[in-house]
Scaffold this active site. Structure first.
Site, PDB file in Angstrom:
ATOM      1  CB  ILE A 179      -0.915  -0.442   1.190  1.00 28.89           C
ATOM      2  CG1 ILE A 179      -1.974  -1.144   1.515  1.00 28.89           C
ATOM      3  CG2 ILE A 179      -1.791   1.309   0.878  1.00 28.89           C
ATOM      4  CD1 ILE A 179      -2.575  -1.774   2.092  1.00 28.89           C
ATOM      5  CG  ASP A 198       8.837  -0.165   5.575  1.00 30.73           C
ATOM      6  OD1 ASP A 198       9.959  -1.761   7.040  1.00 30.73           O
ATOM      7  OD2 ASP A 198       8.323  -0.817   4.894  1.00 30.73           O
ATOM      8  CB  CYS A 256      -6.027   3.993   5.151  1.00 33.02           C
ATOM      9  SG  CYS A 256      -7.250   4.934   4.891  1.00 33.02           S
ATOM     10  CB  ALA A 257      -2.071   1.313   8.879  1.00 38.61           C
ATOM     11  NE  ARG A 258      -5.769  -4.299  11.107  1.00 38.47           N
ATOM     12  CZ  ARG A 258      -5.989  -4.576   9.578  1.00 38.47           C
ATOM     13  NH1 ARG A 258      -6.439  -2.740   8.780  1.00 38.47           N
ATOM     14  NH2 ARG A 258      -5.995  -5.189   8.687  1.00 38.47           N
ATOM     15  CG  ASP A 282     -11.469   2.995   6.787  1.00 26.74           C
ATOM     16  OD1 ASP A 282     -12.101   3.279   6.014  1.00 26.74           O
ATOM     17  OD2 ASP A 282     -10.714   2.327   5.978  1.00 26.74           O
ATOM     18  CD  GLU A 287     -12.384  -0.293  12.931  1.00 28.51           C
ATOM     19  OE1 GLU A 287     -13.055  -1.577  12.845  1.00 28.51           O
ATOM     20  OE2 GLU A 287     -11.318   0.182  12.766  1.00 28.51           O
ATOM     21  CG  HIS A 306     -12.020  -0.779   9.022  1.00 23.80           C
ATOM     22  ND1 HIS A 306     -11.829  -1.973  10.137  1.00 23.80           N
ATOM     23  CD2 HIS A 306     -11.156  -1.258   7.911  1.00 23.80           C
ATOM     24  CE1 HIS A 306     -10.521  -2.154   9.296  1.00 23.80           C
ATOM     25  NE2 HIS A 306     -10.234  -2.436   8.491  1.00 23.80           N
TER      26      HIS A 306
END
Length: 347
Positions: A179, A198, A256-258, A282, A287, A306
């Site tokens: 991603i 990273d 938008c990952a976790r 997201d 949730e 999500h």
């Protein structure tokens, strides 16, 4: 003699998508395909016995899997009890990014190979990330809400309220997998200077596209920061008050990952103080979002429930990825995305 297959779909990846994909992958091999449909996403997934993020019950799966050799599903559970009652099952394919709805250890003991679908939603999630990034950078969330309430806010043109452009901006990506790398390509094409943190990325993968830097440097230099890391013990809570304070005042943060990667209370404080001018999320620590969540009233936030990985194309891709594993199994070829490759020697 035909091979019996179960296509256990839901309202996202419908059973007929699995059926169509597995028939194409099987070639001339005759198949007897049974279909069952679970109620996700209308009924949330959750734990089923010892597995997580599953939909449907053990009893439903046991009944549907009688005489079945291959199962294609997204959220259908595979538990110790199911395996004990379904001796004909040889291959269980979950169209998730990982086999979270399968007891892989038990499957290995029962001689059942478990496959999954990595990368199925990489494009959709990358595009959604860019959507939230652009919306948060230009104040789309608040201006949209104001207009829906019948309020025309001309003061959004004030210099202090104006958003920022991607072209010429420094954007930091925490994580450079399937991603993050897609997001980087689009940002670079838009004229952004892309920084990446990273520890596992290969230097050659960044050539001409992004600059690898330590996390502290990424935070202090980036006007926009987007999270793309996996959740591990090391990354849980990796962005908190100290990290947000290190970002330039008026920066934008996207996730938008976790939800576990980020301290959302710290985010809300930073939005209230102006340390962050905008944010796009997201994923969340809980949730669905509880009614009293500060995120629902914080300024400058764009929220989606999500859905970054949800597109019609993802449904088709996911079905094709796991159907391809079924085709390999039928031809006696090595499985590609297998969580327990030792089950079949060819894997």
């Amino acid at each position: 003699m035909s091979i019996t297959v179960l296509a256990a779909g839901n309202h996202f990846i419908r059973p007929e998508l699995f059926t169509r994909a597995v028939r194409a992958a099987a070639g001339d091999t005759p198949l007897d395909v049974r279909e069952i449909q679970f109620d996700w996403p209308h009924t949330p997934f959750g734990p089923v016995a010892e597995v997580i993020e599953a939909s449907g019950s053990e009893d439903e799966m046991i009944e549907a899997l009688q005489g079945v050799e291959i199962c294609l599903t997204e959220h259908g559970p595979l538990t110790e009890r199911i395996l004990a009652h379904c001796p004909d099952l040889k291959l269980f394919c979950t169209s998730r990014g990982g086999p979270v709805n399968a007891n892989v250890e038990a499957a290995t003991r029962h001689g059942v190979a478990v496959c999954y679908a990595p990368g199925r939603n990489a494009t959709a999630t990358a595009e959604h990330t860019l959507t939230l990034m652009l919306a948060a950078a230009r104040g789309v969330g608040d201006t949209h809400t104001d207009l829906r309430r019948g309020v025309w806010r001309g003061d959004y043109y004030d210099y202090d309220n104006c958003g920022i452009e991607i072209e010429g901006a420094t954007v930091g990506l925490i994580g450079f997998g399937a991603i993050g790398s897609r997001v980087a390509k689009v940002l670079a094409a838009m004229g952004a200077h892309v920084l990446v943190h990273d520890p596992y990325v290969r230097h050659e993968a960044l050539a001409g596209l992004a600059e690898q830097v330590p996390l502290d440097e990424l935070l202090t230099r980036s006007r926009i920061v987007s999270l793309h890391a996996r959740v591990t013990e090391e990354t849980t809570g990796m962005i908190g008050r100290q990290q947000i304070a290190a970002m330039p005042r008026g920066a934008v943060l996207v996730n938008c990952a976790r939800g576990a990667l980020l301290d959302y209370d710290a985010v809300c404080d930073a939005l209230d103080s102006g340390q962050l001018s905008g944010a796009g999320f997201d994923v969340f620590p809980e949730e669905p979002l509880p009614a009293g969540s500060r995120l629902l009233t914080a300024p400058g936030v764009v929220l989606t429930p999500h859905i970054a990985g949800g597109s019609q194309e993802v449904a088709h891709k996911a079905a094709r990825i796991v159907a391809a594993e079924a085709g390999r199994h039928l031809r006696g070829e090595p499985l590609v995305n297998c969580a327990n490759p030792g089950v079949f020697p060819a894997s």
